[in-house]
Design a protein around this motif. Structure first.
Motif, PDB file in Angstrom:
ATOM      1  N   ASP A 118       0.827  -1.210   0.000  1.00  0.00           N
ATOM      2  CA  ASP A 118       0.000   0.000   0.000  1.00  0.00           C
ATOM      3  C   ASP A 118       0.864   1.264   0.000  1.00  0.00           C
ATOM      4  OD1 ASP A 118      -2.395  -1.298  -0.203  1.00  0.00           O
ATOM      5  OD2 ASP A 118      -2.935  -1.092   1.911  1.00  0.00           O
ATOM      6  N   SER A 119       2.018   1.237   0.675  1.00  0.00           N
ATOM      7  CA  SER A 119       2.883   2.428   0.642  1.00  0.00           C
ATOM      8  C   SER A 119       3.417   2.649  -0.774  1.00  0.00           C
ATOM      9  CB  SER A 119       4.021   2.325   1.657  1.00  0.00           C
ATOM     10  OG  SER A 119       4.767   1.154   1.467  1.00  0.00           O
ATOM     11  N   GLY A 120       3.693   1.583  -1.496  1.00  0.00           N
ATOM     12  CA  GLY A 120       4.086   1.703  -2.902  1.00  0.00           C
ATOM     13  C   GLY A 120       2.962   2.271  -3.741  1.00  0.00           C
ATOM     14  N   TRP A 121       1.737   1.790  -3.487  1.00  0.00           N
ATOM     15  CA  TRP A 121       0.572   2.313  -4.215  1.00  0.00           C
ATOM     16  C   TRP A 121       0.379   3.801  -3.944  1.00  0.00           C
ATOM     17  CZ3 TRP A 121      -1.445   0.264  -8.250  1.00  0.00           C
ATOM     18  CH2 TRP A 121      -1.557  -1.129  -8.395  1.00  0.00           C
ATOM     19  N   MET A 122       0.617   4.229  -2.707  1.00  0.00           N
ATOM     20  CA  MET A 122       0.462   5.648  -2.352  1.00  0.00           C
ATOM     21  C   MET A 122       1.464   6.508  -3.128  1.00  0.00           C
ATOM     22  SD  MET A 122      -1.977   6.125  -0.096  1.00  0.00           S
ATOM     23  CE  MET A 122      -1.603   7.548   0.875  1.00  0.00           C
ATOM     24  N   ILE A 123       2.716   6.097  -3.142  1.00  0.00           N
ATOM     25  CA  ILE A 123       3.742   6.858  -3.866  1.00  0.00           C
ATOM     26  C   ILE A 123       3.417   6.882  -5.359  1.00  0.00           C
ATOM     27  CG2 ILE A 123       6.183   6.914  -4.522  1.00  0.00           C
ATOM     28  CD1 ILE A 123       6.751   5.566  -1.752  1.00  0.00           C
ATOM     29  N   LEU A 124       3.066   5.726  -5.893  1.00  0.00           N
ATOM     30  CA  LEU A 124       2.720   5.625  -7.311  1.00  0.00           C
ATOM     31  C   LEU A 124       1.539   6.532  -7.647  1.00  0.00           C
ATOM     32  CD1 LEU A 124       3.640   3.952  -9.816  1.00  0.00           C
ATOM     33  CD2 LEU A 124       1.800   2.356  -9.267  1.00  0.00           C
ATOM     34  N   SER A 125       0.538   6.548  -6.779  1.00  0.00           N
ATOM     35  CA  SER A 125      -0.643   7.388  -7.008  1.00  0.00           C
ATOM     36  C   SER A 125      -0.288   8.866  -7.001  1.00  0.00           C
ATOM     37  CB  SER A 125      -1.701   7.106  -5.943  1.00  0.00           C
ATOM     38  OG  SER A 125      -2.178   5.787  -6.067  1.00  0.00           O
ATOM     39  N   LYS A 126       0.513   9.290  -6.053  1.00  0.00           N
ATOM     40  CA  LYS A 126       0.905  10.704  -5.986  1.00  0.00           C
ATOM     41  C   LYS A 126       1.685  11.103  -7.236  1.00  0.00           C
ATOM     42  CE  LYS A 126       0.888  10.852  -0.970  1.00  0.00           C
ATOM     43  NZ  LYS A 126       1.690  10.836   0.252  1.00  0.00           N
ATOM     44  N   ARG A 127       2.599  10.236  -7.666  1.00  0.00           N
ATOM     45  CA  ARG A 127       3.378  10.533  -8.866  1.00  0.00           C
ATOM     46  C   ARG A 127       2.482  10.680 -10.090  1.00  0.00           C
ATOM     47  NH1 ARG A 127       8.614   6.447  -8.605  1.00  0.00           N
ATOM     48  NH2 ARG A 127       9.645   7.413  -6.814  1.00  0.00           N
ATOM     49  N   TRP A 128       1.570   9.704 -10.283  1.00  0.00           N
ATOM     50  CA  TRP A 128       0.679   9.764 -11.447  1.00  0.00           C
ATOM     51  C   TRP A 128      -0.289  10.926 -11.340  1.00  0.00           C
ATOM     52  CZ3 TRP A 128       1.218   7.934 -16.100  1.00  0.00           C
ATOM     53  CH2 TRP A 128       2.028   6.824 -16.317  1.00  0.00           C
ATOM     54  N   GLY A 129      -0.763  11.220 -10.125  1.00  0.00           N
ATOM     55  CA  GLY A 129      -1.670  12.358  -9.950  1.00  0.00           C
ATOM     56  C   GLY A 129      -1.008  13.661 -10.363  1.00  0.00           C
ATOM     57  N   ILE A 130       0.228  13.853  -9.943  1.00  0.00           N
ATOM     58  CA  ILE A 130       0.964  15.063 -10.316  1.00  0.00           C
ATOM     59  C   ILE A 130       1.187  15.096 -11.826  1.00  0.00           C
ATOM     60  CG2 ILE A 130       3.214  16.206 -10.147  1.00  0.00           C
ATOM     61  CD1 ILE A 130       3.234  15.264  -7.157  1.00  0.00           C
ATOM     62  N   LEU A 131       1.579  13.967 -12.410  1.00  0.00           N
ATOM     63  CA  LEU A 131       1.794  13.940 -13.855  1.00  0.00           C
ATOM     64  C   LEU A 131       0.511  14.282 -14.610  1.00  0.00           C
ATOM     65  CD1 LEU A 131       3.780  13.377 -16.229  1.00  0.00           C
ATOM     66  CD2 LEU A 131       2.744  11.115 -16.319  1.00  0.00           C
ATOM     67  N   PHE A 132      -0.619  13.695 -14.211  1.00  0.00           N
ATOM     68  CA  PHE A 132      -1.888  13.995 -14.882  1.00  0.00           C
ATOM     69  C   PHE A 132      -2.213  15.486 -14.808  1.00  0.00           C
ATOM     70  CE2 PHE A 132      -3.356   9.410 -14.248  1.00  0.00           C
ATOM     71  CZ  PHE A 132      -3.273   9.107 -15.599  1.00  0.00           C
ATOM     72  N   LEU A 133      -2.004  16.105 -13.659  1.00  0.00           N
ATOM     73  CA  LEU A 133      -2.289  17.536 -13.527  1.00  0.00           C
ATOM     74  C   LEU A 133      -1.347  18.376 -14.382  1.00  0.00           C
ATOM     75  CD1 LEU A 133      -3.061  17.735  -9.702  1.00  0.00           C
ATOM     76  CD2 LEU A 133      -4.698  17.758 -11.614  1.00  0.00           C
ATOM     77  N   LEU A 134      -0.076  18.003 -14.426  1.00  0.00           N
ATOM     78  CA  LEU A 134       0.875  18.714 -15.284  1.00  0.00           C
ATOM     79  C   LEU A 134       0.520  18.567 -16.767  1.00  0.00           C
ATOM     80  CD1 LEU A 134       4.270  17.912 -13.512  1.00  0.00           C
ATOM     81  CD2 LEU A 134       3.111  20.132 -13.627  1.00  0.00           C
ATOM     82  N   LEU A 135       0.088  17.368 -17.152  1.00  0.00           N
ATOM     83  CA  LEU A 135      -0.323  17.146 -18.541  1.00  0.00           C
ATOM     84  C   LEU A 135      -1.570  17.969 -18.891  1.00  0.00           C
ATOM     85  CD1 LEU A 135       0.276  13.308 -18.880  1.00  0.00           C
ATOM     86  CD2 LEU A 135       1.511  15.119 -20.099  1.00  0.00           C
ATOM     87  N   ALA A 136      -2.502  18.078 -17.959  1.00  0.00           N
ATOM     88  CA  ALA A 136      -3.701  18.891 -18.209  1.00  0.00           C
ATOM     89  C   ALA A 136      -3.320  20.355 -18.403  1.00  0.00           C
ATOM     90  CB  ALA A 136      -4.693  18.748 -17.051  1.00  0.00           C
ATOM     91  N   PHE A 137      -2.456  20.845 -17.536  1.00  0.00           N
ATOM     92  CA  PHE A 137      -2.010  22.239 -17.632  1.00  0.00           C
ATOM     93  C   PHE A 137      -1.259  22.483 -18.942  1.00  0.00           C
ATOM     94  CE2 PHE A 137       1.344  25.417 -16.935  1.00  0.00           C
ATOM     95  CZ  PHE A 137       0.556  26.531 -16.680  1.00  0.00           C
ATOM     96  N   SER A 138      -0.334  21.604 -19.277  1.00  0.00           N
ATOM     97  CA  SER A 138       0.449  21.806 -20.503  1.00  0.00           C
ATOM     98  C   SER A 138      -0.434  21.683 -21.741  1.00  0.00           C
ATOM     99  CB  SER A 138       1.637  20.838 -20.571  1.00  0.00           C
ATOM    100  OG  SER A 138       1.205  19.499 -20.685  1.00  0.00           O
ATOM    101  N   ASN A 139      -1.413  20.777 -21.718  1.00  0.00           N
ATOM    102  CA  ASN A 139      -2.315  20.653 -22.858  1.00  0.00           C
ATOM    103  C   ASN A 139      -3.119  21.936 -23.063  1.00  0.00           C
ATOM    104  OD1 ASN A 139      -3.326  18.605 -24.906  1.00  0.00           O
ATOM    105  ND2 ASN A 139      -5.255  19.360 -24.052  1.00  0.00           N
ATOM    106  N   GLU A 140      -3.550  22.548 -21.978  1.00  0.00           N
ATOM    107  CA  GLU A 140      -4.297  23.807 -22.096  1.00  0.00           C
ATOM    108  C   GLU A 140      -3.412  24.919 -22.658  1.00  0.00           C
ATOM    109  OE1 GLU A 140      -7.715  25.073 -21.647  1.00  0.00           O
ATOM    110  OE2 GLU A 140      -7.529  23.009 -22.302  1.00  0.00           O
ATOM    111  N   CYS A 141      -2.168  24.963 -22.240  1.00  0.00           N
ATOM    112  CA  CYS A 141      -1.246  25.974 -22.776  1.00  0.00           C
ATOM    113  C   CYS A 141      -1.055  25.769 -24.272  1.00  0.00           C
ATOM    114  CB  CYS A 141       0.107  25.897 -22.065  1.00  0.00           C
ATOM    115  SG  CYS A 141       0.053  26.430 -20.344  1.00  0.00           S
ATOM    116  N   VAL A 142      -0.798  24.536 -24.676  1.00  0.00           N
ATOM    117  CA  VAL A 142      -0.580  24.232 -26.087  1.00  0.00           C
ATOM    118  C   VAL A 142      -1.856  24.472 -26.888  1.00  0.00           C
ATOM    119  CG1 VAL A 142      -0.059  22.351 -27.700  1.00  0.00           C
ATOM    120  CG2 VAL A 142       1.318  22.640 -25.642  1.00  0.00           C
ATOM    121  N   ARG A 143      -2.987  24.025 -26.362  1.00  0.00           N
ATOM    122  CA  ARG A 143      -4.270  24.201 -27.049  1.00  0.00           C
ATOM    123  C   ARG A 143      -4.578  25.675 -27.288  1.00  0.00           C
ATOM    124  NH1 ARG A 143      -9.160  25.725 -26.063  1.00  0.00           N
ATOM    125  NH2 ARG A 143      -8.864  26.022 -23.845  1.00  0.00           N
TER     126      ARG A 143
END
Length: 188
Positions: A118-143
């Motif tokens: 579960d501690s691995g899942w928590m770290i993995l989730s935080k990493r992917w959550g941050i990446l998804f938010l960064l991708l959303a922001f960058s997509n809006e800038c590019v769009r």
């Protein structure tokens, strides 16, 4: 094993690769139609080979079909490009909302694939959550500032970064694997 890995890569990345090739040689709208068709074909192939559909690829395919259909209907690339913002923003926010409630969303989606603590899942989730938010922001800038054809090049870059990021996460799944897992934290 190699044949299975190639099939999985074709199922996961085939539609986007097909789209990126087509958008360079034909109209963005027509390429979007083909991407929708490639996605449905890929999902069908996955179901045929595995006799089951994982929830995450089903959600991804549904977003491609819905936003692709809007793009085709209105003949406007805006909808298909916006899909990435909506998709990434929803998943990024959802991961953190569920984590705040002590629910590991990625574990719900991928516990059949990975056997990690579960501690691995928590770290993995935080990493992917941050990446998804960064991708959303960058997509809006590019769009907001680039043409649809230029956005397609960004999409290639974002897909490449996401793929490399995903491969890098195997260092984490290896470290936090459960005893019954493969050396890379995969279920056997």
């Amino acid at each position: 094993m190699f044949k299975k890995a190639l099939l999985n890569i074709a199922i996961e990345l085939g539609p986007i690769i097909g789209f990126l090739i087509l958008v360079e040689s034909i109209d963005f709208i027509v390429a979007t139609g083909w991407f929708v068709a490639f996605t449905v074909a890929s999902l069908s192939l996955a179901f045929y080979k595995r006799r089951t559909l994982a929830l995450f690829p089903l959600i991804v395919a549904l977003s491609v079909v819905i936003f692709g259909a809007l793009t085709l209907y209105f003949h406007d690339p805006f909808f298909f490009i916006l899909k990435d913002t909506v998709y990434n923003l929803v998943f990024g926010i959802a991961i953190f909302i569920f984590l705040a409630q002590d629910i590991i969303l990625l574990k719900v989606f991928f516990q059949e694939v990975f056997a990690i603590s579960d501690s691995g899942w928590m770290i993995l989730s935080k990493r992917w959550g941050i990446l998804f938010l960064l991708l959303a922001f960058s997509n809006e800038c590019v769009r907001s500032f680039l043409t649809p054809e230029q956005w397609a090049l960004y999409k290639l870059m974002a897909t490449s970064i996401t793929t490399l990021f995903g491969v890098y996460q195997f260092t984490l799944t290896k470290k936090y694997r459960l005893p019954e897992a493969s050396p890379w934290g995969l279920r056997q």
